[in-house]
Design a protein around this motif. Structure first.
Motif, PDB file in Angstrom:
ATOM      1  N   THR A   1       3.330 -36.458 -15.583  1.00  0.00           N
ATOM      2  CA  THR A   1       4.180 -35.348 -15.166  1.00  0.00           C
ATOM      3  C   THR A   1       3.348 -34.069 -14.998  1.00  0.00           C
ATOM      4  O   THR A   1       2.208 -33.990 -15.489  1.00  0.00           O
ATOM      5  CB  THR A   1       5.281 -35.075 -16.193  1.00  0.00           C
ATOM      6  OG1 THR A   1       4.665 -34.644 -17.428  1.00  0.00           O
ATOM      7  CG2 THR A   1       6.114 -36.333 -16.457  1.00  0.00           C
ATOM      8  N   GLU A   2       3.927 -33.097 -14.327  1.00  0.00           N
ATOM      9  CA  GLU A   2       3.243 -31.816 -14.142  1.00  0.00           C
ATOM     10  C   GLU A   2       2.889 -31.198 -15.489  1.00  0.00           C
ATOM     11  O   GLU A   2       1.797 -30.663 -15.686  1.00  0.00           O
ATOM     12  CB  GLU A   2       4.126 -30.858 -13.330  1.00  0.00           C
ATOM     13  CG  GLU A   2       4.290 -31.264 -11.877  1.00  0.00           C
ATOM     14  CD  GLU A   2       5.186 -30.300 -11.112  1.00  0.00           C
ATOM     15  OE1 GLU A   2       5.662 -29.324 -11.723  1.00  0.00           O
ATOM     16  OE2 GLU A   2       5.397 -30.516  -9.904  1.00  0.00           O
TER      17      GLU A   2
ATOM     18  N   THR B   1      -1.538 -24.677 -10.098  1.00  0.00           N
ATOM     19  CA  THR B   1      -2.734 -25.482  -9.870  1.00  0.00           C
ATOM     20  C   THR B   1      -2.367 -26.956  -9.753  1.00  0.00           C
ATOM     21  O   THR B   1      -2.863 -27.676  -8.872  1.00  0.00           O
ATOM     22  CB  THR B   1      -3.743 -25.279 -11.010  1.00  0.00           C
ATOM     23  OG1 THR B   1      -4.149 -23.909 -11.036  1.00  0.00           O
ATOM     24  CG2 THR B   1      -4.977 -26.153 -10.824  1.00  0.00           C
ATOM     25  N   VAL B   2      -1.477 -27.404 -10.635  1.00  0.00           N
ATOM     26  CA  VAL B   2      -1.047 -28.806 -10.611  1.00  0.00           C
ATOM     27  C   VAL B   2      -0.259 -29.096  -9.331  1.00  0.00           C
ATOM     28  O   VAL B   2      -0.475 -30.116  -8.667  1.00  0.00           O
ATOM     29  CB  VAL B   2      -0.206 -29.149 -11.865  1.00  0.00           C
ATOM     30  CG1 VAL B   2       0.400 -30.549 -11.742  1.00  0.00           C
ATOM     31  CG2 VAL B   2      -1.064 -29.057 -13.110  1.00  0.00           C
ATOM     32  N   VAL B   3       0.664 -28.194  -8.977  1.00  0.00           N
ATOM     33  CA  VAL B   3       1.452 -28.383  -7.754  1.00  0.00           C
ATOM     34  C   VAL B   3       0.531 -28.423  -6.540  1.00  0.00           C
ATOM     35  O   VAL B   3       0.698 -29.243  -5.624  1.00  0.00           O
ATOM     36  CB  VAL B   3       2.492 -27.254  -7.602  1.00  0.00           C
ATOM     37  CG1 VAL B   3       3.159 -27.313  -6.235  1.00  0.00           C
ATOM     38  CG2 VAL B   3       3.545 -27.355  -8.702  1.00  0.00           C
ATOM     39  N   ASN B   4      -0.466 -27.552  -6.537  1.00  0.00           N
ATOM     40  CA  ASN B   4      -1.457 -27.509  -5.468  1.00  0.00           C
ATOM     41  C   ASN B   4      -2.168 -28.855  -5.348  1.00  0.00           C
ATOM     42  O   ASN B   4      -2.310 -29.417  -4.251  1.00  0.00           O
ATOM     43  CB  ASN B   4      -2.484 -26.417  -5.797  1.00  0.00           C
ATOM     44  CG  ASN B   4      -3.112 -25.813  -4.560  1.00  0.00           C
ATOM     45  OD1 ASN B   4      -3.031 -26.367  -3.480  1.00  0.00           O
ATOM     46  ND2 ASN B   4      -3.753 -24.676  -4.743  1.00  0.00           N
ATOM     47  N   ALA B   5      -2.589 -29.406  -6.480  1.00  0.00           N
ATOM     48  CA  ALA B   5      -3.306 -30.679  -6.495  1.00  0.00           C
ATOM     49  C   ALA B   5      -2.421 -31.822  -6.000  1.00  0.00           C
ATOM     50  O   ALA B   5      -2.836 -32.634  -5.166  1.00  0.00           O
ATOM     51  CB  ALA B   5      -3.803 -30.972  -7.906  1.00  0.00           C
ATOM     52  N   LEU B   6      -1.201 -31.882  -6.512  1.00  0.00           N
ATOM     53  CA  LEU B   6      -0.301 -32.977  -6.141  1.00  0.00           C
ATOM     54  C   LEU B   6       0.098 -32.904  -4.675  1.00  0.00           C
ATOM     55  O   LEU B   6       0.235 -33.938  -4.012  1.00  0.00           O
ATOM     56  CB  LEU B   6       0.942 -32.955  -7.033  1.00  0.00           C
ATOM     57  CG  LEU B   6       0.702 -33.184  -8.533  1.00  0.00           C
ATOM     58  CD1 LEU B   6       2.024 -33.243  -9.282  1.00  0.00           C
ATOM     59  CD2 LEU B   6      -0.111 -34.438  -8.781  1.00  0.00           C
TER      60      LEU B   6
ATOM     61  N   LEU C   1      -2.531 -34.564  -2.643  1.00  0.00           N
ATOM     62  CA  LEU C   1      -2.479 -36.022  -2.740  1.00  0.00           C
ATOM     63  C   LEU C   1      -1.291 -36.595  -1.966  1.00  0.00           C
ATOM     64  O   LEU C   1      -1.376 -37.698  -1.416  1.00  0.00           O
ATOM     65  CB  LEU C   1      -2.408 -36.445  -4.210  1.00  0.00           C
ATOM     66  CG  LEU C   1      -3.646 -36.116  -5.050  1.00  0.00           C
ATOM     67  CD1 LEU C   1      -3.418 -36.490  -6.503  1.00  0.00           C
ATOM     68  CD2 LEU C   1      -4.888 -36.814  -4.504  1.00  0.00           C
ATOM     69  N   VAL C   2      -0.196 -35.843  -1.922  1.00  0.00           N
ATOM     70  CA  VAL C   2       0.953 -36.267  -1.119  1.00  0.00           C
ATOM     71  C   VAL C   2       0.566 -36.290   0.353  1.00  0.00           C
ATOM     72  O   VAL C   2       0.883 -37.231   1.091  1.00  0.00           O
ATOM     73  CB  VAL C   2       2.167 -35.337  -1.345  1.00  0.00           C
ATOM     74  CG1 VAL C   2       3.251 -35.592  -0.300  1.00  0.00           C
ATOM     75  CG2 VAL C   2       2.748 -35.546  -2.745  1.00  0.00           C
ATOM     76  N   ASN C   3      -0.117 -35.242   0.790  1.00  0.00           N
ATOM     77  CA  ASN C   3      -0.541 -35.174   2.192  1.00  0.00           C
ATOM     78  C   ASN C   3      -1.511 -36.298   2.548  1.00  0.00           C
ATOM     79  O   ASN C   3      -1.538 -36.777   3.691  1.00  0.00           O
ATOM     80  CB  ASN C   3      -1.193 -33.820   2.484  1.00  0.00           C
ATOM     81  CG  ASN C   3      -0.177 -32.709   2.593  1.00  0.00           C
ATOM     82  OD1 ASN C   3       0.987 -32.965   2.877  1.00  0.00           O
ATOM     83  ND2 ASN C   3      -0.597 -31.485   2.343  1.00  0.00           N
ATOM     84  N   GLU C   4      -2.318 -36.729   1.567  1.00  0.00           N
ATOM     85  CA  GLU C   4      -3.247 -37.837   1.790  1.00  0.00           C
ATOM     86  C   GLU C   4      -2.544 -39.189   1.658  1.00  0.00           C
ATOM     87  O   GLU C   4      -3.165 -40.235   1.839  1.00  0.00           O
ATOM     88  CB  GLU C   4      -4.399 -37.755   0.789  1.00  0.00           C
ATOM     89  CG  GLU C   4      -5.297 -36.551   0.973  1.00  0.00           C
ATOM     90  CD  GLU C   4      -6.361 -36.468  -0.106  1.00  0.00           C
ATOM     91  OE1 GLU C   4      -6.818 -37.532  -0.578  1.00  0.00           O
ATOM     92  OE2 GLU C   4      -6.742 -35.338  -0.483  1.00  0.00           O
ATOM     93  N   ARG C   5      -1.269 -39.141   1.288  1.00  0.00           N
ATOM     94  CA  ARG C   5      -0.446 -40.339   1.127  1.00  0.00           C
ATOM     95  C   ARG C   5      -0.942 -41.243   0.011  1.00  0.00           C
ATOM     96  O   ARG C   5      -0.759 -42.457   0.037  1.00  0.00           O
ATOM     97  CB  ARG C   5      -0.352 -41.096   2.446  1.00  0.00           C
ATOM     98  CG  ARG C   5       0.317 -40.237   3.516  1.00  0.00           C
ATOM     99  CD  ARG C   5       0.462 -40.919   4.832  1.00  0.00           C
ATOM    100  NE  ARG C   5       1.172 -40.034   5.760  1.00  0.00           N
ATOM    101  CZ  ARG C   5       1.363 -40.311   7.030  1.00  0.00           C
ATOM    102  NH1 ARG C   5       0.924 -41.440   7.526  1.00  0.00           N
ATOM    103  NH2 ARG C   5       2.016 -39.470   7.803  1.00  0.00           N
TER     104      ARG C   5
ATOM    105  N   PRO D   1     -13.333 -26.945  -8.090  1.00  0.00           N
ATOM    106  CA  PRO D   1     -12.069 -26.228  -8.303  1.00  0.00           C
ATOM    107  C   PRO D   1     -11.140 -27.019  -9.218  1.00  0.00           C
ATOM    108  O   PRO D   1     -11.143 -28.265  -9.212  1.00  0.00           O
ATOM    109  CB  PRO D   1     -11.495 -26.129  -6.880  1.00  0.00           C
ATOM    110  CG  PRO D   1     -12.685 -26.211  -5.979  1.00  0.00           C
ATOM    111  CD  PRO D   1     -13.632 -27.153  -6.670  1.00  0.00           C
ATOM    112  N   LEU D   2     -10.352 -26.315  -9.995  1.00  0.00           N
ATOM    113  CA  LEU D   2      -9.492 -26.969 -10.981  1.00  0.00           C
ATOM    114  C   LEU D   2      -8.537 -27.967 -10.340  1.00  0.00           C
ATOM    115  O   LEU D   2      -8.311 -29.053 -10.880  1.00  0.00           O
ATOM    116  CB  LEU D   2      -8.708 -25.904 -11.756  1.00  0.00           C
ATOM    117  CG  LEU D   2      -9.549 -25.014 -12.676  1.00  0.00           C
ATOM    118  CD1 LEU D   2      -8.686 -23.915 -13.284  1.00  0.00           C
ATOM    119  CD2 LEU D   2     -10.189 -25.838 -13.780  1.00  0.00           C
TER     120      LEU D   2
END
Length: 386
Positions: free
Chosen positions: A34-35, A48-53, A56-60, A8-9
């Motif tokens: 940056t986004e 898609t970028v917000v989804n990805a970031l 990663l935030v949730n994974e800390r 997935p992208l």
């Protein structure tokens, strides 16, 4: 087939950032691209970028600093979070003792007919299942919507029903809930590009039905009007349905008949409003309004301009405002079954809460088919050759 074709992208974006960190190109405290830079590099959308970031935030792995940017986290430091993910930790789906039997409902307002009936349907479904709910109003503000989600997390709701604010900047709290597997259902609107549970009325079909009926009555100059402060997904879908109806008939679409981006306050000085002059000058012979309240205001403006409904102009509204129009037993409207929609949304959420599939289950997407209710605000166009 290249192995990357199956990735997935959003995961490709995540792997790129992980590689930058593991290779020490980016170190703790460094700012990540940056986004906009990520969008251009991978040729993907903002969501898609917000989804990805968000993942990663949730994974800390990264952390956001409001007003400054997004940075590589110190993995040994636990980043504080007010995300609904923390609420998930307190809810064990297999333990009835841990249940609060409390649901959060977040919506812009409850001042119109649509939302009032929607709430009634939600209340009925939750009462039948011995659940309570709390309501938070976002007032159409995405920051207030985020705060409401965080507050619901703190008080331990088991799930959320969200009538979301729809903006270019998507609510990252909603994306965080998706990654955390926290139960929620979106109502009336969805976030393009994000797979979630949602229920909505088929706005394209509703607008298409309205145009077709007015066309049968001989109307060709048909306006579609919205006083929504932002161009929501719901508004755009209804406009798409309006335009597709004209295309199906091989008729040109008059851009002047797509009337949006305005507000109507008091009607005491209605004659100064651009829409009043539009109505008075008979620019259109029929109007489709995207909510019942606006249908009432156009009716009142027409009366002030000396026009009769439906003799001079016809009006079809989304939702039924009949109860406040004296002398009309029925206002022609697109019935969206909002009470049923609320009822089904609540039941969907309860199914998700009690499901063993959790975040790995299939998303439940429901489009409610609307119905055109013929009333007394529509009539034949007497000036039409048909």
């Amino acid at each position: 087939m290249n192995s990357t074709d199956r990735i997935p992208l959003y995961q490709m974006v995540q792997e790129y950032i992980r590689d930058l960190i593991t290779s020490q190109v980016l170190k703790v405290g460094d700012r990540i691209p940056t986004e906009k830079e990520l969008m251009e590099r991978f040729g993907v959308s903002k969501i898609t970028v917000v989804n990805a970031l968000s993942g990663l935030v949730n994974e800390r792995i990264i952390t956001r600093v409001p007003g400054k940017g997004t940075f590589v986290s110190d993995h040994e430091y636990e980043i504080p979070t007010t995300s609904p993910k923390s609420a998930v930790k307190h809810i064990n789906k297999n333990s009835e003792e841990s249940r609060t039997r409390l649901i959060g409902l977040i919506m812009p307002s409850i001042y119109d007919y649509f939302t009032i009936r929607l709430v009634h349907g939600i209340q009925q479904a939750l009462n039948e299942n011995d659940y309570r709910f709390v309501i938070y109003l976002s007032e159409g503000n995405i920051e207030k919507e985020k705060e409401a989600i965080q507050t619901c997390s703190k008080i331990g709701v088991e799930g959320l029903l969200i009538f979301p604010v729809d903006e270019e900047l998507f609510n990252e709290e909603i994306l965080s809930m998706k990654f955390a597997g926290f139960p929620f259902v979106l109502i009336d609107r969805y976030l393009p590009g994000v797979e979630t549970h949602y229920i909505a009325s088929d706005g394209r079909l509703g607008a298409n039905m309205a145009v077709n009926y007015l066309w049968e009555l001989g109307h060709r100059e048909i306006a579609i009007c919205s006083d929504s402060p932002i161009q929501t997904v719901t508004v755009q879908e209804r406009i798409d349905g309006y335009m597709s109806a004209f295309k199906e008939k091989g008729s040109l679409i008059n851009p002047a008949h797509i009337v949006t981006g305005f507000e109507i306050g008091s009607l005491e000085r209605a004659e100064t409003h651009p829409l009043y002059r539009y109505i008075q000058n008979r620019m259109a012979t029929a109007y489709i309004t995207l909510n019942g309240s606006l249908g009432v205001k156009i009716y009142q403006m027409a009366r002030q301009a000396g026009l009769k409904v439906p003799e001079d102009i016809s009006i079809i509204s989304f939702d039924d405002p009949t109860s406040i129009i004296e002398g009309y037993s029925t206002f022609t409207h697109v019935k969206q079954f909002e009470r049923d929609m609320g009822y089904r949304a609540a039941y969907t959420l309860l199914e998700v809460i009690h499901s063993d599939d959790g975040e790995h289950g299939k998303y439940i997407k429901t489009l409610v088919e609307p119905e055109l209710v013929i009333g007394e605000t529509t009539g034949k166009n007497v000036s039409s050759p048909t």
